[in-house]
Write a protein that holds these residues in place. Structure first.
Motif, short mmCIF file in Angstrom:
data_model
loop_
_atom_site.label_atom_id
_atom_site.label_comp_id
_atom_site.label_asym_id
_atom_site.label_seq_id
_atom_site.Cartn_x
_atom_site.Cartn_y
_atom_site.Cartn_z
N THR A 32 32.37 37.11 34.66
CA THR A 32 32.09 35.67 34.75
C THR A 32 33.05 35.06 35.76
O THR A 32 33.96 35.72 36.27
N ASP A 33 32.87 33.77 35.99
CA ASP A 33 33.68 33.07 36.99
C ASP A 33 34.51 32.01 36.27
O ASP A 33 33.95 31.05 35.73
N ASP A 34 35.81 32.21 36.23
CA ASP A 34 36.73 31.21 35.64
C ASP A 34 36.69 31.17 34.11
O ASP A 34 36.98 30.12 33.52
N HIS A 35 36.34 32.26 33.47
CA HIS A 35 36.35 32.27 32.00
C HIS A 35 37.73 32.69 31.49
O HIS A 35 38.10 33.86 31.56
N ILE A 85 42.25 33.41 42.46
CA ILE A 85 41.18 32.60 43.02
C ILE A 85 39.99 33.51 43.29
O ILE A 85 40.16 34.72 43.50
N CYS A 86 38.78 32.91 43.27
CA CYS A 86 37.54 33.69 43.19
C CYS A 86 37.43 34.81 44.23
O CYS A 86 37.38 35.99 43.89
N THR A 87 37.34 34.42 45.51
CA THR A 87 37.00 35.39 46.55
C THR A 87 38.04 36.52 46.65
O THR A 87 37.68 37.69 46.66
N PRO A 103 31.58 30.16 33.84
CA PRO A 103 31.56 28.71 33.63
C PRO A 103 32.26 27.93 34.75
O PRO A 103 33.02 27.02 34.48
N HIS A 104 31.97 28.29 36.00
CA HIS A 104 32.63 27.62 37.14
C HIS A 104 32.24 26.14 37.23
O HIS A 104 31.14 25.76 36.82
N ARG A 105 33.14 25.33 37.78
CA ARG A 105 32.83 23.94 38.09
C ARG A 105 31.54 23.88 38.88
O ARG A 105 31.34 24.75 39.72
N SER A 155 36.62 38.33 33.78
CA SER A 155 36.39 37.14 34.60
C SER A 155 37.25 37.30 35.85
O SER A 155 38.26 38.02 35.81
N ASP A 156 36.87 36.65 36.95
CA ASP A 156 37.62 36.88 38.19
C ASP A 156 39.06 36.36 38.15
O ASP A 156 39.90 36.78 38.93
N GLN A 157 39.34 35.46 37.24
CA GLN A 157 40.72 35.05 36.91
C GLN A 157 40.65 34.29 35.60
O GLN A 157 39.60 34.22 34.97
N GLY A 158 41.76 33.69 35.23
CA GLY A 158 41.77 32.82 34.05
C GLY A 158 41.44 31.40 34.46
O GLY A 158 40.84 31.16 35.52
N ASP A 203 41.26 24.19 36.55
CA ASP A 203 41.34 25.11 37.69
C ASP A 203 42.34 26.26 37.44
O ASP A 203 42.63 26.59 36.30
N LYS A 204 42.80 26.87 38.54
CA LYS A 204 43.56 28.13 38.43
C LYS A 204 44.66 28.13 39.50
O LYS A 204 45.48 27.26 39.54
N ARG A 205 44.77 29.16 40.33
CA ARG A 205 45.65 29.25 41.51
C ARG A 205 47.12 29.50 41.15
O ARG A 205 47.73 30.41 41.69
CA CA Z 1 36.72 32.16 39.86
#
Ligand code: CA
Length: 496
Positions: A38-41, A78-80, A196-198, A333-336, A346-348
């Protein structure tokens, strides 16, 4: 035909059957690999990880049937970049994707290697690496971030629109892959959800489930950033100060031009009017802050709930096709993500809620139910894990390590005691700053080069990372040790 000739022919026949069996059996023995991302889970929005804010029965079941890694981290949150690291098993400075730049698909990566070794490979869902997928027999991916409702997908034959809600649609495509793949090859499927990305847009069913639900606030929601550096203080990813009307789903007034409407939606509201018990109430100040957190989390968690439902659906379909026993299923997920932690979304940042990835794996032949591991794992470990599971030699320039030794629940004596993190954008989106650092099982050291500021945390005494110890005289020797470890990691990983 003489008796001896018949015996020779019979022996040759037996030999041919044996040769055919030998040629086939390794293919059938090799596990299928189903990688669900998932993205950002955030891990702390999964009840198997002790969530205080939601319940995810299907992910919990997956964890109870396999292993849950409790210290798995993104090396560039971060995603990419995380996606490029997952594919290559290498850090950003080696695979070339440090920010949102294009992935060079001609470089070796796990899908290409599995494909070359006879796996049937596919990716469905979010890709976000700009270049077209390589190494996949089949791909149907969202352009860029994609959208939640009636999404458009890119395929080798062009664009196609799929009606429905994106998490359902991507799961449908994964099930279709299971049905239409060649049955004489093992498969490798990357099923990548957008959610659950923005902008956190749930479907109606799950929106209704969370509407009006009161979500517990995290203890650090009103963090005053005392003792931390300027980078955190200057960030613009705060729930109270930076979520816009669009994020909070406040309807724009009628009659605005498209331009004015967008400007209105992209503004941070200083008040909000809500209907409570039939009365119209205008919220300001602390009440508005609490409402913003609730609005953000209700939508985020509703998106997560659809993911959980669809995990259950996909696992049921895997079982129904007799594939559950010989398939390594991984959920990550690609990150937390910050769920109001430190007042952020967000993340980063290198703080734990942002870098911690959920990692749940089910593989009945090799992982006992209810296994857990607290050993340090990173996203660069995923590719070598899949290669080893498939019996393929891991190239020597891969920087991650196969996680298979952790699958027994054992703590291998030679396992890593620390890992290196680096975030590049400066100033990036949300006014974030570049930083790098080292995390061990018990401590974390972060350096912000453009600020020339350090942050040091004791993760045992201060798991919420609220007390920066860098100026504490009692931490001098710890600081020196971690600085040396950081230098060693940068040297060993060839990040100069
Ligand atoms: Ca992401």
């Amino acid at each position: 035909m003489s008796k001896s000739l018949r015996i020779v022919r019979a022996l040759v026949g037996c030999l041919m059957v044996l040769v055919a069996a030998c040629a086939e059996s390794p293919k059938h023995d090799r596990p299928n690999i189903l990688f669900i991302m998932t993205d950002d889970h955030a891990a702390h929005a999964i009840s198997a990880y002790g969530s205080r804010v939601n319940s995810t029965p299907h992910l919990d079941r997956l964890a109870s049937e396999g292993i849950r890694l409790d210290r798995c981290f993104a090396t560039n949150s971060i995603c990419t970049p995380s996606r490029a690291t997952i594919l290559t098993g290498k850090y950003s400075h080696k695979n070339g994707v440090t920010v949102f730049n294009e992935f060079d698909g001609s470089q070796p990566h796990v899908a290409r290697m599995l494909q070359r070794a006879g796996y049937y490979t596919g990716v469905v869902g979010k890709w976000h690496l700009t270049s077209e997928p390589t190494g996949f027999d089949r791909w149907t991916v969202l352009p860029g971030q994609g959208i939640y409702q009636d999404p458009v997908f890119l395929t080798p034959k062009g664009r196609v629109t799929k009606p429905g809600y994106v998490t359902d649609v991507i799961t449908d495509m994964a099930i279709d892959f299971l049905d239409t793949r060649p049955k004489d090859q093992p498969f490798f499927l990357m099923c990548h959800h957008k959610a659950p990305h923005r902008p956190w847009e749930p479907d109606e069913k799950h929106r209704a489930l969370f509407a009006g639900r009161q979500i517990p606030e995290p203890p650090t929601l009103r963090d005053n950033y005392d003792t931390r550096g300027d980078a955190l203080r200057e960030n613009k990813q705060r729930v109270f100060d930076d979520l816009t009307r669009r994020d909070l789903k406040i309807a724009a007034p009628l009659g605005l031009s498209a331009k004015s409407r967008n400007a209105w939606l992209d503004t941070v509201p200083t008040e909000a009017t809500v209907i409570s018990e039939g009365q119209s109430i205008t919220l300001r100040g602390a009440e508005l802050q609490s409402w913003k957190y609730q609005r953000y989390m209700q939508d985020y968690l509703a998106c997560v709930q659809s993911v959980d439902d669809n995990i259950g659906r996909l696992m049921g379909e895997l079982q129904a096709r007799g594939l559950a026993e010989n398939t390594l299923v991984v959920y990550t997920s690609d990150q937390g993500f910050f769920l109001g932690d430190h007042g952020l979304y967000d993340k980063r940042f290198m703080y734990d809620p942002s870098i911690k990835m959920p990692f749940i794996a089910r593989w009945p032949q090799h992982i006992k139910p209810r296994t857990t591991s607290g050993s340090l794992a990173i996203n660069a470990d995923f590719a070598p894990t899949f290669l080893e599971a498939a019996g393929i030699e891991v190239p020597s320039d891969v920087q991650g390590t196969s996680l298979r030794p952790l699958f027994t629940g054992a703590v291998p004596s030679s396992w890593r005691q620390s890992f290196y993190y680096r975030y590049y954008h400066d100033p990036g989106d949300h006014n974030t700053r570049a930083h790098y650092g080292v995390r061990t099982e018990t401590h974390k050291l972060i350096y912000f080069p453009t600020k020339d500021q350090w942050e040091l945390f004791d993760l045992v005494r201060d798991p919420d990372e609220l007390r920066n110890l860098v100026s504490d005289p009692a931490s001098e020797s710890l600081l020196a040790t971690l600085k040396a470890e950081l230098a060693r990691l940068r040297r060993d990983l060839d990040d100069r």
